[in-house]
Design a protein around this motif. Structure first.
Motif, PDB file in Angstrom:
ATOM      1  N   LEU A  95       0.869  -1.269   0.024  1.00 20.99           N
ATOM      2  CA  LEU A  95      -0.014   0.130  -0.019  1.00 20.99           C
ATOM      3  C   LEU A  95       0.895   1.252   0.180  1.00 20.99           C
ATOM      4  N   LYS A  96       2.121   1.119   0.564  1.00 22.14           N
ATOM      5  CA  LYS A  96       2.842   2.394   0.949  1.00 22.14           C
ATOM      6  C   LYS A  96       3.722   2.479  -0.723  1.00 22.14           C
ATOM      7  N   THR A  97       4.243   1.395  -1.071  1.00 14.61           N
ATOM      8  CA  THR A  97       5.177   1.430  -2.144  1.00 14.61           C
ATOM      9  C   THR A  97       4.773   1.155  -3.558  1.00 14.61           C
ATOM     10  N   GLY A  98       3.794   0.219  -3.526  1.00 14.01           N
ATOM     11  CA  GLY A  98       3.330  -0.461  -4.649  1.00 14.01           C
ATOM     12  C   GLY A  98       3.798  -1.900  -4.786  1.00 14.01           C
ATOM     13  N   GLN A  99       4.769  -2.293  -4.095  1.00 17.50           N
ATOM     14  CA  GLN A  99       5.332  -3.628  -4.194  1.00 17.50           C
ATOM     15  C   GLN A  99       5.771  -4.100  -2.738  1.00 17.50           C
ATOM     16  N   SER A 100       5.806  -5.379  -2.715  1.00 14.63           N
ATOM     17  CA  SER A 100       6.037  -5.981  -1.497  1.00 14.63           C
ATOM     18  C   SER A 100       6.833  -7.385  -1.902  1.00 14.63           C
ATOM     19  N   ALA A 101       7.332  -7.887  -0.843  1.00  9.08           N
ATOM     20  CA  ALA A 101       7.778  -9.604  -1.134  1.00  9.08           C
ATOM     21  C   ALA A 101       6.902 -10.407  -1.717  1.00  9.08           C
ATOM     22  N   LYS A 102       5.636 -10.245  -1.610  1.00 12.53           N
ATOM     23  CA  LYS A 102       4.519 -10.983  -2.056  1.00 12.53           C
ATOM     24  C   LYS A 102       4.303 -10.566  -3.400  1.00 12.53           C
ATOM     25  N   GLY A 103       4.403  -9.536  -3.994  1.00 10.31           N
ATOM     26  CA  GLY A 103       3.674  -9.034  -5.160  1.00 10.31           C
ATOM     27  C   GLY A 103       3.704  -7.653  -5.470  1.00 10.31           C
ATOM     28  N   VAL A 104       3.309  -7.259  -6.795  1.00 15.16           N
ATOM     29  CA  VAL A 104       3.464  -5.914  -7.182  1.00 15.16           C
ATOM     30  C   VAL A 104       1.742  -5.468  -7.544  1.00 15.16           C
ATOM     31  N   ALA A 105       1.628  -4.515  -7.329  1.00 12.26           N
ATOM     32  CA  ALA A 105       0.134  -3.751  -7.711  1.00 12.26           C
ATOM     33  C   ALA A 105       0.279  -3.489  -9.141  1.00 12.26           C
ATOM     34  N   PHE A 106      -0.772  -4.047  -9.928  1.00 14.34           N
ATOM     35  CA  PHE A 106      -0.877  -3.496 -11.245  1.00 14.34           C
ATOM     36  C   PHE A 106      -2.550  -3.213 -11.327  1.00 14.34           C
ATOM     37  N   GLY A 107      -2.705  -2.614 -12.655  1.00 17.95           N
ATOM     38  CA  GLY A 107      -4.252  -2.350 -12.988  1.00 17.95           C
ATOM     39  C   GLY A 107      -4.826  -1.310 -12.050  1.00 17.95           C
ATOM     40  N   PRO A 108      -6.124  -1.354 -11.499  1.00 17.54           N
ATOM     41  CA  PRO A 108      -6.841  -0.542 -11.001  1.00 17.54           C
ATOM     42  C   PRO A 108      -6.106  -0.343  -9.660  1.00 17.54           C
ATOM     43  N   MET A 109      -5.608  -1.033  -8.873  1.00 20.68           N
ATOM     44  CA  MET A 109      -4.729  -0.935  -7.679  1.00 20.68           C
ATOM     45  C   MET A 109      -3.604  -0.138  -7.779  1.00 20.68           C
ATOM     46  N   ALA A 110      -3.010  -0.323  -8.760  1.00 23.14           N
ATOM     47  CA  ALA A 110      -1.907   0.629  -9.075  1.00 23.14           C
ATOM     48  C   ALA A 110      -2.241   2.131  -8.982  1.00 23.14           C
ATOM     49  N   GLY A 111      -3.462   2.284  -9.527  1.00 21.19           N
ATOM     50  CA  GLY A 111      -4.047   3.763  -9.512  1.00 21.19           C
ATOM     51  C   GLY A 111      -4.463   4.177  -7.873  1.00 21.19           C
ATOM     52  N   VAL A 112      -4.813   3.308  -7.365  1.00 20.89           N
ATOM     53  CA  VAL A 112      -5.498   3.548  -6.046  1.00 20.89           C
ATOM     54  C   VAL A 112      -3.892   3.740  -4.998  1.00 20.89           C
ATOM     55  N   ILE A 113      -3.140   3.092  -5.270  1.00 23.92           N
ATOM     56  CA  ILE A 113      -1.888   3.383  -4.638  1.00 23.92           C
ATOM     57  C   ILE A 113      -1.175   4.680  -4.988  1.00 23.92           C
ATOM     58  N   ALA A 114      -1.101   4.745  -6.150  1.00 19.32           N
ATOM     59  CA  ALA A 114      -0.392   6.352  -6.521  1.00 19.32           C
ATOM     60  C   ALA A 114      -1.183   7.363  -6.163  1.00 19.32           C
ATOM     61  N   SER A 115      -2.416   7.308  -6.008  1.00 19.00           N
ATOM     62  CA  SER A 115      -3.132   8.609  -5.815  1.00 19.00           C
ATOM     63  C   SER A 115      -3.738   8.538  -4.168  1.00 19.00           C
ATOM     64  N   SER A 116      -3.636   7.547  -3.793  1.00 25.60           N
ATOM     65  CA  SER A 116      -4.488   7.508  -2.271  1.00 25.60           C
ATOM     66  C   SER A 116      -3.458   6.695  -1.264  1.00 25.60           C
ATOM     67  N   THR A 117      -3.171   5.498  -1.320  1.00 26.10           N
ATOM     68  CA  THR A 117      -2.796   4.716  -0.136  1.00 26.10           C
ATOM     69  C   THR A 117      -1.040   5.330   0.247  1.00 26.10           C
ATOM     70  N   GLN A 118      -0.371   5.508  -0.886  1.00 20.39           N
ATOM     71  CA  GLN A 118       1.041   5.920  -0.445  1.00 20.39           C
ATOM     72  C   GLN A 118       0.986   6.997   0.410  1.00 20.39           C
ATOM     73  N   HIS A 119      -0.069   7.913   0.400  1.00 20.99           N
ATOM     74  CA  HIS A 119       0.017   9.203   1.137  1.00 20.99           C
ATOM     75  C   HIS A 119      -0.552   8.919   2.536  1.00 20.99           C
ATOM     76  N   MET A 120      -0.849   7.576   2.775  1.00 18.85           N
ATOM     77  CA  MET A 120      -1.581   7.527   4.256  1.00 18.85           C
ATOM     78  C   MET A 120      -0.598   7.310   5.199  1.00 18.85           C
ATOM     79  N   THR A 121      -0.726   7.607   6.562  1.00 17.30           N
ATOM     80  CA  THR A 121       0.385   7.558   7.756  1.00 17.30           C
ATOM     81  C   THR A 121       0.697   6.061   7.835  1.00 17.30           C
ATOM     82  N   ASN A 122       1.683   5.774   8.490  1.00 20.48           N
ATOM     83  CA  ASN A 122       2.376   4.575   8.783  1.00 20.48           C
ATOM     84  C   ASN A 122       1.166   3.806   9.832  1.00 20.48           C
ATOM     85  N   ASP A 123       0.807   4.536  10.605  1.00 17.39           N
ATOM     86  CA  ASP A 123      -0.045   4.028  11.779  1.00 17.39           C
ATOM     87  C   ASP A 123      -1.386   3.752  10.986  1.00 17.39           C
TER      88      ASP A 123
END
Length: 430
Positions: A262-290
């Motif tokens: 949710l923060k970077t678009g990728q993790s050890a388990k996978g990478v976000a593509f498609g609609p979720m990539a857009g959600v991460i770019a415009s939304s979840t990357q800006h969320m606080t760590n808490d």
């Protein structure tokens, strides 16, 4: 004739539901927030409230829908395609003629909480009030204050283009009786503050269930379908089940894996593509760590799922998977590894990847055909993308390699048929 009978049956059902809703008191007035009418202009201009609203509109990804490509943020100007027709997205800047300039907070609260417009008209559920009803009063006020602080943009919306009977707005009363339950989120006293915060974000402002649950022929989601995965209408992407427990779409994911994605678009388990990539770019990357850890804690509490039995009886699955292994070695193993392990921080793993093993096979098929682009985030400003193979591989080869990665290593998903590949190759899928 069969189609005509289906439409007549649908109209009868909707009419019966509408009558029942009216007889049960569905025309009662909408309760408003106790303090909605007390909101003053000075309150809406409070810098702290506006700052809070700025953050919350990012969490809710409001600009994702209310901004057309290349247009002013929040000014609308686009239409959402649905199986029932196109629904225009409104301008929510404070323009008095085409936006929210003449709206009071009470009007805004009614839209967010009750799914009703300024004049009491029922709103189409393309606006996710089925989730936003859980947003509390203080957060709704902050969002409204922020939107009112924006520069007004004059941009009228077009009229909806919907097929009958969906074009009859009053028919939404029947839909709401089936699928909408109004009410703010209530914290569970048996859970921790972190869990309750995560539940509030996921169920309410994050509106995750709007994509991550299956919809029926009327576009509704059954009450017991909570984050169980589903195909996103009109987009031909499958949003996976979000349980990390046994048979869940994110089985084996740790809380940090979820936070990383949710923060970077990728993790050890996978990478976000498609609609979720857009959600991460415009939304979840800006969320606080808490908040990200709260979301992860809540998702980790989702229950195990019932096992699914892959459908491999329609043709020779073993032969097609063997063919797919050869295609994989030739085109895929160099990046994704012989055993589907990927390269950490560069190429996503395919073994145990929820996007690969989701029930429909759509995600793997379209990624092979069209490639994919991970989101650009502050923590990962230059992500690697996947090239398309539509020009290099035939339908049978795409079917084979998609089936192989879905059944190799620890993956146990169903095979993908060549006719499905042909459909996705020749049908617009965005």
């Amino acid at each position: 004739m069969r189609k005509l009978r289906w439409w007549l049956l649908l109209v009868v059902v909707l009419a019966a539901l509408l009558l029942g809703w009216i007889l049960l008191g569905g025309r009662g007035s909408t309760p408003t927030s106790p303090s909605a009418s007390k909101v003053t202009a000075a309150t809406l201009q409070d810098p702290g409230l506006i700052a809070k609203g700025t953050y919350l509109t990012l969490v809710g990804d409001c600009a994702g829908c209310h901004t057309t490509q290349g247009g002013a943020r929040f000014a609308g100007g686009r239409s959402l395609a649905t199986p029932f027709g196109n629904i225009p997205v409104p301008n929510i800047t404070p323009d008095r003629e085409t936006g929210l300039g003449d709206w009071s907070f009470e009007d805004f609260w009614q839209a967010l909480h009750a799914g009703k417009g300024r004049h009491g008209e029922l709103l189409y559920p393309a606006f996710s009030y089925t989730s936003y009803t859980k947003v509390n009063h203080d957060d709704a006020l902050a969002i409204f204050a922020y939107l009112q602080s924006l520069p007004p943009i004059h941009q009228p919306a077009t009229a909806p283009s919907l097929a009958f009977p969906y074009s009859v707005r009053k028919s939404l009363a029947a839909w709401r009786a089936l699928y909408f339950r109004e009410g703010e989120f209530k914290p569970d006293p048996a859970q921790s503050p972190q869990w309750n915060r995560g539940a509030y974000l996921v169920q309410g402002l994050g509106h995750c269930n709007e994509c991550h649950a299956a919809r029926d022929s009327l576009g509704g989601t059954a009450g017991d379908q909570h984050l169980t995965g589903g195909q996103i209408p009109m987009q031909n992407w499958y949003a996976p089940d979000l349980s990390t427990q046994r048979n869940g779409g994110l089985q084996g994911w740790g809380e940090q894996d979820i936070v990383d994605l949710l923060k970077t678009g990728q993790s050890a388990k996978g990478v976000a593509f498609g609609p979720m990539a857009g959600v991460i770019a415009s939304s979840t990357q800006h969320m606080t760590n808490d908040d990200l850890h709260a979301v992860a804690a809540y998702l980790h509490s989702l229950p195990p799922r019932a096992p699914t039995v892959p459908d491999t009886q329609l043709f020779n699955a073993k032969a097609i998977v063997q063919q797919g292994g050869k295609v994989y070695t030739r085109h895929c193993a160099e990046c994704h590894g012989k055993n589907g392990e990927g390269v950490a921080g560069v190429y996503p793993p395919l073994d145990g990847n929820s996007s690969v093993t989701e029930p429909s096979g759509i995600n793997a098929t379209r990624m092979i055909l069209l490639g994919g682009f991970a989101p650009v985030t502050a923590a990962n400003p230059r992500p690697y993308s996947m090239p398309p193979f539509a020009q290099q591989l035939s339908d049978s080869e795409v079917s084979a390699v998609a089936s192989y990665i879905r059944r190799a290593w620890t993956n146990q998903a169903s095979v993908v048929r060549p006719e499905d590949v042909s459909q996705y190759r020749h049908t617009p899928i965005d």
